[in-house]
Write a protein that holds these residues in place. Structure first.
Motif, PDB file in Angstrom:
ATOM      1  N   LYS A 106      19.454  24.565  23.609  1.00  0.00           N
ATOM      2  CA  LYS A 106      19.883  23.439  24.154  1.00  0.00           C
ATOM      3  C   LYS A 106      20.854  23.565  25.279  1.00  0.00           C
ATOM      4  CE  LYS A 106      22.141  19.005  22.976  1.00  0.00           C
ATOM      5  NZ  LYS A 106      22.905  18.157  21.674  1.00  0.00           N
TER       6      LYS A 106
ATOM      7  N   GLY B  40      14.357  29.768  22.360  1.00  0.00           N
ATOM      8  CA  GLY B  40      14.715  28.340  22.958  1.00  0.00           C
ATOM      9  C   GLY B  40      16.101  28.038  22.666  1.00  0.00           C
TER      10      GLY B  40
ATOM     11  N   GLY C  46      19.432  18.876  27.686  1.00  0.00           N
ATOM     12  CA  GLY C  46      18.102  19.157  27.613  1.00  0.00           C
ATOM     13  C   GLY C  46      17.902  20.395  26.792  1.00  0.00           C
ATOM     14  N   THR C  47      16.435  20.278  25.904  1.00  0.00           N
ATOM     15  CA  THR C  47      16.119  21.431  25.160  1.00  0.00           C
ATOM     16  C   THR C  47      15.217  22.019  25.467  1.00  0.00           C
ATOM     17  OG1 THR C  47      17.571  20.140  23.266  1.00  0.00           O
ATOM     18  CG2 THR C  47      16.034  22.067  22.590  1.00  0.00           C
ATOM     19  N   ILE C  48      14.978  23.331  25.646  1.00  0.00           N
ATOM     20  CA  ILE C  48      13.698  23.998  25.934  1.00  0.00           C
ATOM     21  C   ILE C  48      13.363  25.198  24.750  1.00  0.00           C
ATOM     22  CG2 ILE C  48      15.012  26.021  27.077  1.00  0.00           C
ATOM     23  CD1 ILE C  48      11.758  24.387  28.270  1.00  0.00           C
ATOM     24  N   SER C  49      12.155  25.310  24.553  1.00  0.00           N
ATOM     25  CA  SER C  49      11.909  26.228  23.527  1.00  0.00           C
ATOM     26  C   SER C  49      11.528  27.924  23.928  1.00  0.00           C
ATOM     27  CB  SER C  49      10.481  25.694  22.824  1.00  0.00           C
ATOM     28  OG  SER C  49       9.311  25.671  23.797  1.00  0.00           O
ATOM     29  N   CYS C  50      11.999  27.947  25.185  1.00  0.00           N
ATOM     30  CA  CYS C  50      11.743  29.398  25.899  1.00  0.00           C
ATOM     31  C   CYS C  50      13.184  29.898  26.156  1.00  0.00           C
ATOM     32  CB  CYS C  50      10.883  29.391  26.935  1.00  0.00           C
ATOM     33  SG  CYS C  50      11.342  28.444  28.260  1.00  0.00           S
ATOM     34  N   SER C  51      13.154  30.770  26.839  1.00  0.00           N
ATOM     35  CA  SER C  51      14.516  31.511  27.285  1.00  0.00           C
ATOM     36  C   SER C  51      15.014  31.036  28.682  1.00  0.00           C
ATOM     37  CB  SER C  51      14.288  33.229  27.240  1.00  0.00           C
ATOM     38  OG  SER C  51      13.511  33.519  27.910  1.00  0.00           O
ATOM     39  N   GLU C  52      14.314  30.409  29.309  1.00  0.00           N
ATOM     40  CA  GLU C  52      14.691  30.047  30.617  1.00  0.00           C
ATOM     41  C   GLU C  52      14.540  28.579  30.794  1.00  0.00           C
ATOM     42  OE1 GLU C  52      13.709  32.766  34.035  1.00  0.00           O
ATOM     43  OE2 GLU C  52      13.346  30.703  35.209  1.00  0.00           O
ATOM     44  N   TYR C  53      15.337  27.719  31.401  1.00  0.00           N
ATOM     45  CA  TYR C  53      15.580  26.490  31.636  1.00  0.00           C
ATOM     46  C   TYR C  53      16.235  26.180  32.923  1.00  0.00           C
ATOM     47  CZ  TYR C  53      16.335  21.515  30.286  1.00  0.00           C
ATOM     48  OH  TYR C  53      16.437  20.144  30.080  1.00  0.00           O
ATOM     49  N   SER C  54      16.019  25.123  33.565  1.00  0.00           N
ATOM     50  CA  SER C  54      16.766  24.424  34.630  1.00  0.00           C
ATOM     51  C   SER C  54      17.156  22.821  34.253  1.00  0.00           C
ATOM     52  CB  SER C  54      15.709  24.409  36.002  1.00  0.00           C
ATOM     53  OG  SER C  54      14.779  23.618  35.899  1.00  0.00           O
ATOM     54  N   ILE C  55      18.119  22.577  34.795  1.00  0.00           N
ATOM     55  CA  ILE C  55      18.584  21.363  34.677  1.00  0.00           C
ATOM     56  C   ILE C  55      19.302  20.614  36.041  1.00  0.00           C
ATOM     57  CG2 ILE C  55      21.068  22.070  34.040  1.00  0.00           C
ATOM     58  CD1 ILE C  55      20.986  20.069  31.718  1.00  0.00           C
TER      59      ILE C  55
END
Length: 771
Positions: free
Chosen positions: A718, A716, A732-741
């Protein structure tokens, strides 16, 4: 250059009355020689006869590396020997200078004696002494003392150590090309403190002292009595006004009468506006030990002085007697009228012994005159240019010799044109060529004519010849008639057919170096030329001036009417061009954007300053100003001018010290009228980064309705959106490798990504958002 005539007592030379007890003028002969120069042997014999201290003449020899290398005195001190040779532009050996400013063949004893007498009759009120003493061993101390009754401004004191007589019996076998000499007198060994001498300024009635130390050498070149000569030299005219020697004997003199012109001391040569006068006194002094009767004292205007220029004389007597140390004062005033021209006052008198004196105490040139005729020929006449000298008003060509013109050039502020008349035997040396080209660069146009100058300038590699775009055709026409034809349609020569007769010197035909050079136009073509490209003259149109070159004495043209047409048209072509200086300044850009940088080392870009004008543009200042001026630099920092038709590159650096958008401006200002300041806007953004490039290449950002981030960080990460000042807007913080903001409003932002597995790694990306 035409030879110097010694029948003139005084010409542009400061003098002062030599009464009893006043300082005598010690004359210095500087001779240029070499142990490989065979004609120098005869010069050495003459110098031994001429240079006698009891006659008031001393000598100093400089050894050069010509005609063959290896002269031992040159090898011992090449720098200082070359410096003196370069100062006088010595072209060949032997050569000599009498008191610096008089060039005399050192094999001509009469010429050197006459030159020395002239200067002894013109003494400066300056006394000099030299003391040389041993400090210890070979360490020597030299003290020079100078006392002057007049102000000395911007002179140079030269101090030379020399050997009296060195014997080198083996040189004839050890030196290749030896001239057979084995004894060498008066050879300069070193100059103190160096070849540049000592800057010398002195107030009236002030006494100044300067000291030097040096080490005598131990080699065979120093196996002699060693003495010192000091001399004061004017660096502008090269005249040596006084000299001294450490030899203990008292100097003598060869003269009995002196002449001075208070209050100026010197004869006056000035360019003056209408109705202005020059007043001075002519003071005749008896410098001998017995009474002298002077007779036939006459003061008149020269023939070429305009008739309405007014001469006033007071206190003159045609005959008078002076006892030793006495003097006679005569008041002289010359006032010019509105009539332009050149005027002179001629003074002549004689002693009852028969010795005659002539002087020119006053010379006035009309300040508004635009044109001058330089008589650079042995006869010293205007020759075929008599009509130019008789022209009306400011267009009248003012005739004078080479020395007068060159030494007084700064006074001729209205100068637009000149003729350089070399006649048959006159030649143009490099110093004269450089002088003419310097005037050309100031917009002065000129005509050059002479029978010998093609040969002279081609073989001497004179720069003016290159500027004319000419070369020698490779053959001569000697003792035979020839013809030159005009070029059809040419402004100067159209319709001319010029039959030419032999002169004292051969005719040297010319060719163009580069036929494609449209600035050089042939005006006279040799009638017998098969190819039609052998010529006798050209006209040259340059950016700043025009030049006409006639490779023959115009008197070679037998038809006087045709000759007059050629000269009149040539001068008209020169006159019809006036150079108008137009400096200009442009910039290759008015905005430099460095974009975004991620390092304080920043970036560089180039701004080019160009000058499309016809004269150089002067830069008075270049500076960076604005709120973030410290983030920008420029090099070079010492730009002071941009040459005509040229350019200068300015390298602008962006090296911010803190994050954010930076703005400033580069401002270039010229000191010349009509040139507006140039302002170049500077901007750039610094966003700090610690990106690991290998990892960063695996991070993908896609901007859609939202910002979609794909990373290699399995644990993950930040993600934050910052504005360009670094203020956090979204995070925002995510515990996986992909994220949208969420996507912010339109603008420029920074995306910050920090992996959870290593919170010390920070990755920044520029986000240009458009809604």
């Amino acid at each position: 250059m035409s030879s110097y005539k010694f029948f003139i007592l005084l010409l542009l030379c400061p003098v002062l009355l030599l009464a009893q007890g006043s300082p005598k003028r010690l004359v210095l002969i500087e001779e240029f020689t070499s142990a490989t120069c065979k004609p120098c042997v005869d010069a050495d014999k003459v110098l031994k006869v001429v240079a006698k201290l009891d006659s008031g003449i001393i000598a100093l020899k400089y050894h050069l590396n010509i005609p063959s290398p290896g002269d031992p005195f040159y090898k011992a001190n090449p720098t200082q020997n070359d410096a003196r040779g370069s100062l006088y532009a010595i072209p060949a050996l032997p050569a000599s200078r009498v008191n610096g400013y008089r060039s005399v063949d050192p094999r001509d004893s009469l010429g050197m004696w006459n030159a020395a007498r002239l200067d002894q009759q013109m003494p400066y009120p300056i006394s000099m002494t030299i003391k040389q003493e041993v400090v210890s061993g070979n360490e020597m101390k030299v003290t020079v003392d100078v006392k002057s009754d007049i102000e000395l401004k911007d002179y140079i004191l030269h101090t030379a150590v020399y050997t009296e007589l060195v014997k080198l019996p083996n040189i004839v076998t050890t030196l290749t090309g030896s001239n057979g000499q084995t004894e060498f007198a008066s050879s300069m060994m070193t100059m103190l403190p160096n070849e540049q001498g000592s800057a010398w300024n002195q107030l009236p009635n002030e006494q100044k002292t300067i000291s030097f130390t040096y080490s005598k050498g131990n080699g065979e070149l120093w196996n002699s009595d060693v003495n010192v000569i000091a001399f004061l030299q004017n660096p502008r005219t090269l005249e040596i006004i006084q000299a001294a020697t450490s030899v203990s004997n008292k100097p003598g003199t060869m003269i009995s009468t002196t002449l001075s012109f208070p209050p100026s001391i010197a004869p006056v040569f000035e360019a003056l506006p209408p109705q202005v006068a020059i007043s001075l006194k002519a003071v005749i002094g008896n410098a001998s030990g017995s009474a002298i009767t002077y007779k036939d004292v006459a003061i008149n205007k020269s023939e070429r002085t305009p008739s309405d220029w007014k001469l006033t004389i007071t206190g003159n007597q045609s005959t008078f007697t002076l006892n030793p140390g006495e003097k006679k004062e005569i008041g002289i005033e010359l006032q010019r009228s509105a009539e332009p021209g050149i005027g002179e006052v001629l003074l002549s008198f004689s002693e009852t012994s028969g010795k005659q004196y002539n002087a020119i105490p006053i010379t006035i040139v009309s300040k508004e005159s635009e044109a001058f005729l330089v008589m650079d020929n042995a006869s010293g006449n205007v020759g075929p240019f008599v009509d130019a000298v008789a022209s009306p008003g400011v267009k009248k060509y003012i005739a004078m010799n080479t020395t007068e013109f060159m030494q007084n050039i700064e006074k001729f502020t209205a100068l637009k044109r000149f003729i350089w008349h070399c006649a048959d035997s006159g030649r143009i040396v490099k110093a004269e060529s450089d002088f003419m080209l310097s005037l050309a660069d100031k917009g002065v146009s000129f005509l050059v004519a002479g029978q010998f100058i093609t040969n002279n300038m081609f073989f001497d590699k004179t720069p003016l010849f290159d500027t004319l775009g000419l070369t020698y055709a490779g053959y001569t026409i000697r003792n035979a008639q020839y013809a030159l034809n005009g070029v059809q349609g040419d402004t100067i020569s159209n319709g001319l057919s010029l039959a030419c007769a032999p002169r004292s010197y051969a005719f040297y035909p010319l060719k163009l170096k580069d036929k494609s050079n449209l600035s050089v136009t042939p005006i006279l073509k040799l009638s017998t030329s098969v190819t039609g490209d052998t010529i006798g003259g050209v006209r040259v149109q340059r950016i700043k001036n025009r030049i006409v070159y006639l490779g023959l004495h115009p008197f070679a043209i037998t038809d006087s009417a045709q000759r007059r047409i050629l000269i009149d048209r040539s001068l008209a072509w020169l006159e019809n061009f006036t150079f108008v200086p137009k400096p200009a300044l442009t910039s290759s850009t008015m905005m430099i954007d460095f974009g975004t940088v991620a390092s304080t080392s920043g970036n560089t870009k180039v701004c080019t300053l160009s000058n499309p004008g016809n004269v150089e543009t002067l830069i008075s200042s270049i500076a960076i100003s604005g709120p973030d001026a410290s983030s920008f630099t420029f090099q070079p920092s010492n730009v002071t001018k941009v040459p005509a038709g040229g350019s200068v590159n300015i390298t602008i650096g962006f090296s911010p010290s803190d994050a954010g958008m930076k703005n400033a401006e580069l401002r270039i200002i010229s000191s010349q009228q009509g040139i507006d300041p140039i302002t170049v806007q500077l901007k750039g953004t610094y966003v700090p980064s610690s990106i690991d490039e290998a990892v960063a290449s695996k991070i993908y950002v896609r901007i859609d309705d939202r910002i979609i981030i794909t990373t290699p960080f399995e644990s993950g990460f930040k993600a934050s959106i910052l504005d360009i000042t670094g203020r956090m807007l979204l995070s925002g913080t995510i515990s996986c490798s992909e994220y949208s903001i969420e996507k912010p409003a339109s603008g420029m932002y920074v995306l910050e990504i920090i992996p959870i597995s290593n919170m010390n790694d920070v990755y920044h990306y520029i986000l240009p958002i458009r809604q």
